[in-house]
Design a protein around this motif. Structure first.
Motif, PDB file in Angstrom:
ATOM      1  N   ASP A  48       0.845  -1.492  -0.266  1.00 25.41           N
ATOM      2  CA  ASP A  48       0.030   0.259   0.478  1.00 25.41           C
ATOM      3  C   ASP A  48       0.944   1.241   0.082  1.00 25.41           C
ATOM      4  O   ASP A  48       0.036   2.351  -0.137  1.00 25.41           O
ATOM      5  N   ARG A  49       2.102   1.081  -0.535  1.00 28.04           N
ATOM      6  CA  ARG A  49       2.722   2.089   0.483  1.00 28.04           C
ATOM      7  C   ARG A  49       3.248   3.130  -0.837  1.00 28.04           C
ATOM      8  O   ARG A  49       2.901   4.447  -0.723  1.00 28.04           O
ATOM      9  N   ALA A  50       2.846   3.079  -2.074  1.00 31.01           N
ATOM     10  CA  ALA A  50       3.457   3.741  -3.099  1.00 31.01           C
ATOM     11  C   ALA A  50       1.512   4.693  -3.233  1.00 31.01           C
ATOM     12  O   ALA A  50       1.943   5.582  -4.047  1.00 31.01           O
ATOM     13  N   GLY A  51       0.708   4.088  -3.062  1.00 31.23           N
ATOM     14  CA  GLY A  51      -1.004   4.374  -3.266  1.00 31.23           C
ATOM     15  C   GLY A  51      -0.257   5.699  -2.335  1.00 31.23           C
ATOM     16  O   GLY A  51      -1.356   6.339  -2.118  1.00 31.23           O
ATOM     17  N   ILE A  52      -0.111   5.421  -1.049  1.00 28.81           N
ATOM     18  CA  ILE A  52      -0.376   6.226   0.452  1.00 28.81           C
ATOM     19  C   ILE A  52       0.730   7.411  -0.608  1.00 28.81           C
ATOM     20  O   ILE A  52       0.503   8.410  -0.371  1.00 28.81           O
ATOM     21  N   LEU A  53       1.671   7.535  -1.310  1.00 26.60           N
ATOM     22  CA  LEU A  53       2.848   7.962  -1.249  1.00 26.60           C
ATOM     23  C   LEU A  53       1.862   9.793  -2.559  1.00 26.60           C
ATOM     24  O   LEU A  53       1.899  10.465  -2.187  1.00 26.60           O
ATOM     25  N   ARG A  54       1.486   8.348  -3.202  1.00 30.88           N
ATOM     26  CA  ARG A  54       0.657   9.260  -4.264  1.00 30.88           C
ATOM     27  C   ARG A  54       0.223   9.919  -3.700  1.00 30.88           C
ATOM     28  O   ARG A  54      -0.658  11.033  -4.454  1.00 30.88           O
ATOM     29  N   GLU A  55      -0.977   9.850  -2.944  1.00 31.33           N
ATOM     30  CA  GLU A  55      -2.050  10.665  -2.476  1.00 31.33           C
ATOM     31  C   GLU A  55      -1.598  11.682  -2.032  1.00 31.33           C
ATOM     32  O   GLU A  55      -2.087  12.892  -1.974  1.00 31.33           O
ATOM     33  N   ALA A  56      -0.270  11.650  -0.907  1.00 28.68           N
ATOM     34  CA  ALA A  56       0.557  12.855  -0.513  1.00 28.68           C
ATOM     35  C   ALA A  56       0.516  13.797  -1.616  1.00 28.68           C
ATOM     36  O   ALA A  56       1.091  14.798  -1.286  1.00 28.68           O
ATOM     37  N   LEU A  57       1.622  13.297  -2.396  1.00 33.63           N
ATOM     38  CA  LEU A  57       1.580  14.041  -3.613  1.00 33.63           C
ATOM     39  C   LEU A  57       0.727  15.353  -4.417  1.00 33.63           C
ATOM     40  O   LEU A  57       0.927  16.373  -4.373  1.00 33.63           O
ATOM     41  N   ASP A 107      -3.282  20.365   0.721  1.00 28.51           N
ATOM     42  CA  ASP A 107      -3.753  20.710   1.543  1.00 28.51           C
ATOM     43  C   ASP A 107      -2.348  19.270   2.673  1.00 28.51           C
ATOM     44  O   ASP A 107      -1.955  18.172   2.681  1.00 28.51           O
ATOM     45  N   VAL A 108      -1.046  20.413   2.606  1.00 28.02           N
ATOM     46  CA  VAL A 108       0.305  20.016   3.183  1.00 28.02           C
ATOM     47  C   VAL A 108      -0.006  18.863   4.365  1.00 28.02           C
ATOM     48  O   VAL A 108       0.935  18.150   4.588  1.00 28.02           O
ATOM     49  N   GLU A 109      -1.156  19.487   6.018  1.00 27.78           N
ATOM     50  CA  GLU A 109      -1.203  18.588   6.989  1.00 27.78           C
ATOM     51  C   GLU A 109      -1.478  17.144   6.666  1.00 27.78           C
ATOM     52  O   GLU A 109      -0.633  16.579   6.745  1.00 27.78           O
ATOM     53  N   SER A 112       1.570  15.451   5.045  1.00 22.42           N
ATOM     54  CA  SER A 112       2.767  14.933   5.891  1.00 22.42           C
ATOM     55  C   SER A 112       1.905  14.006   6.353  1.00 22.42           C
ATOM     56  O   SER A 112       2.566  12.840   6.404  1.00 22.42           O
ATOM     57  N   GLU A 113       0.639  13.697   7.043  1.00 23.25           N
ATOM     58  CA  GLU A 113       0.436  12.718   7.578  1.00 23.25           C
ATOM     59  C   GLU A 113       0.489  11.731   7.425  1.00 23.25           C
ATOM     60  O   GLU A 113       0.245  10.181   7.038  1.00 23.25           O
ATOM     61  N   LEU A 114      -0.244  11.163   5.786  1.00 19.27           N
ATOM     62  CA  LEU A 114       0.042  10.364   4.919  1.00 19.27           C
ATOM     63  C   LEU A 114       1.860  10.031   4.645  1.00 19.27           C
ATOM     64  O   LEU A 114       1.898   8.861   4.733  1.00 19.27           O
ATOM     65  N   VAL A 115       2.518  10.441   4.592  1.00 17.75           N
ATOM     66  CA  VAL A 115       3.558  10.431   4.219  1.00 17.75           C
ATOM     67  C   VAL A 115       4.411   9.867   5.298  1.00 17.75           C
ATOM     68  O   VAL A 115       5.189   8.154   5.282  1.00 17.75           O
ATOM     69  N   ASP A 116       4.334   9.810   6.979  1.00 13.71           N
ATOM     70  CA  ASP A 116       3.962  10.051   8.067  1.00 13.71           C
ATOM     71  C   ASP A 116       3.982   8.527   8.376  1.00 13.71           C
ATOM     72  O   ASP A 116       4.149   7.874   8.759  1.00 13.71           O
ATOM     73  N   ALA A 148       7.203  21.446  -0.315  1.00 17.59           N
ATOM     74  CA  ALA A 148       7.105  20.105  -0.194  1.00 17.59           C
ATOM     75  C   ALA A 148       7.854  19.222   0.933  1.00 17.59           C
ATOM     76  O   ALA A 148       7.456  18.460   1.502  1.00 17.59           O
ATOM     77  N   ALA A 149       8.894  20.368   1.412  1.00 20.92           N
ATOM     78  CA  ALA A 149       9.829  19.981   2.431  1.00 20.92           C
ATOM     79  C   ALA A 149       9.284  19.471   3.328  1.00 20.92           C
ATOM     80  O   ALA A 149       8.835  18.774   4.597  1.00 20.92           O
ATOM     81  N   SER A 150       7.393  20.273   3.475  1.00 17.69           N
ATOM     82  CA  SER A 150       6.692  20.814   5.276  1.00 17.69           C
ATOM     83  C   SER A 150       5.939  18.765   5.277  1.00 17.69           C
ATOM     84  O   SER A 150       5.593  18.604   5.890  1.00 17.69           O
ATOM     85  N   ALA A 151       5.825  18.161   4.111  1.00 14.20           N
ATOM     86  CA  ALA A 151       4.978  17.131   3.848  1.00 14.20           C
ATOM     87  C   ALA A 151       5.749  16.332   3.546  1.00 14.20           C
ATOM     88  O   ALA A 151       5.730  15.074   3.499  1.00 14.20           O
ATOM     89  N   GLY A 152       7.532  16.027   3.594  1.00 12.65           N
ATOM     90  CA  GLY A 152       7.955  15.534   3.420  1.00 12.65           C
ATOM     91  C   GLY A 152       9.157  14.557   2.674  1.00 12.65           C
ATOM     92  O   GLY A 152       9.429  13.784   2.437  1.00 12.65           O
ATOM     93  N   PHE A 153       9.235  16.089   1.511  1.00 14.76           N
ATOM     94  CA  PHE A 153       8.729  15.360   0.392  1.00 14.76           C
ATOM     95  C   PHE A 153      10.378  16.125  -0.031  1.00 14.76           C
ATOM     96  O   PHE A 153      10.691  17.669  -0.146  1.00 14.76           O
ATOM     97  N   ASN A 154      11.455  16.223  -0.660  1.00 14.17           N
ATOM     98  CA  ASN A 154      12.662  16.669  -1.378  1.00 14.17           C
ATOM     99  C   ASN A 154      12.668  16.794  -2.685  1.00 14.17           C
ATOM    100  O   ASN A 154      12.730  15.855  -2.944  1.00 14.17           O
ATOM    101  N   LEU A 155      11.556  17.737  -3.977  1.00 14.74           N
ATOM    102  CA  LEU A 155      11.615  17.917  -4.575  1.00 14.74           C
ATOM    103  C   LEU A 155      12.402  17.963  -5.805  1.00 14.74           C
ATOM    104  O   LEU A 155      13.798  19.097  -5.286  1.00 14.74           O
ATOM    105  N   ILE A 156      13.464  17.290  -6.389  1.00 12.08           N
ATOM    106  CA  ILE A 156      14.940  17.387  -7.344  1.00 12.08           C
ATOM    107  C   ILE A 156      14.561  16.888  -8.827  1.00 12.08           C
ATOM    108  O   ILE A 156      13.353  16.651  -8.988  1.00 12.08           O
TER     109      ILE A 156
END
Length: 277
Positions: A48-57, A107-109, A112-116, A148-156
């Motif tokens: 389920d991890r990839a789907g959660i990350l997609r939803e977070a992004l 919805d940054v919050e 972030s919750e999804l990434v966590d 992005a950083a607030s949500a746990g992502f580092n965009l390159i």
């Protein structure tokens, strides 16, 4: 805006111009292909991890702000479908049921919750590809990366003047740029499963088989509405705006009618006449 200024400067009475929405949209699309941080196959022990990350992004995308920024220079149409343009007779019915209204506000919050919830070490590197010569794409990337950083992502930023090789070898996680709408004449919805994002979904495949057998436009639209909803449900991405299209033509050209979808300068040529004056 620069091109419109040039059009305005043409000698009076020599040319006419029309700005319309095309059959392409600016969109944020997620890479489902091998080696993408958002690919299901990247986490064999955590299905389920990839789907959660997609939803977070997707929750990180500030769609409303991006649409507002685009309208600051010229009037553009907001895009809420991966299938139909806003001038399609099926657009309203599809967009009221495809889930698009849940993805208008950043919805940054929640992101972030999804990434966590994935228990992954943060920040999570995300390679973003876009055409560096496209000012809209560049502005969209900068707006997306601002929180992005607030949500746990580092965009390159892996943008370049020619992104074809990057798209071909799948060396990206997110794409920002133009995407053709598949529910207009001349385009095939099957392209959704054959594009550079590596998107694959069994339900969408089944629906496209139903679409191929549908006999009427209404029946086809009913199927494509379900496809659109499934794209949102699986985290395909976020449509932003319809790409504007500018047609300039001489006043000597009579009976000119722009393409209903704004992408063809020669649509309706069989009705044209040319004045010798």
């Amino acid at each position: 805006t620069d091109i419109l200024s040039l059009v305005a400067a043409l000698p009076s009475g020599t040319a006419r111009s029309k700005v319309r929405s095309s059959s392409s949209i600016d969109a944020v699309l997620i890479n489902f292909g091998k080696d993408s941080v958002f690919a299901d196959g990247s986490y064999p022990n955590h299905p389920d991890r990839a789907g959660i990350l997609r939803e977070a992004l997707i929750n990180l995308v500030p769609k409303s702000r991006l649409v507002q920024a685009a309208n600051a220079e010229y009037a553009v149409a907001q895009a809420d479908s991966f299938i139909y343009p806003s001038n399609s007779k099926f657009y309203s019915s599809v967009t009221t049921s495809n889930g698009s209204q849940a993805h208008l506000i950043q919805d940054v919050e929640k992101a972030s919750e999804l990434v966590d919830s994935t228990d992954m070490r943060t920040p999570i590197d995300v390679r973003v590809v876009y055409d560096s010569t496209n000012p809209r794409s560049k502005a969209q990337f900068e707006e997306l990366s601002s929180r992005a950083a607030s949500a746990g992502f580092n965009l390159i930023d892996v943008s370049s003047t020619d992104i074809s090789e990057t798209l071909a070898n799948g060396a990206f996680d997110v794409f920002i740029g133009a995407q053709s709408l598949t529910g207009v004449p001349g385009n095939s919805p099957s392209a959704l499963l054959a594009g550079f994002t590596g998107y694959a979904d069994e339900q969408v495949g089944t629906l496209l088989s139903e679409y191929a057998l549908a006999k009427t436009d209404v029946a086809k639209a009913a199927v494509l509405g379900k496809v659109d909803a499934r794209l949102y449900e699986t985290g395909y991405g976020v449509p932003l705006i319809q790409v504007p299209n500018l047609v300039i033509y001489s006043t000597k050209l009579k009976s000119f009618t722009p393409s209903p979808f704004g992408d063809s300068a020669t649509w309706g040529y069989w009705t044209w006449t040319v004045s010798g004056k």
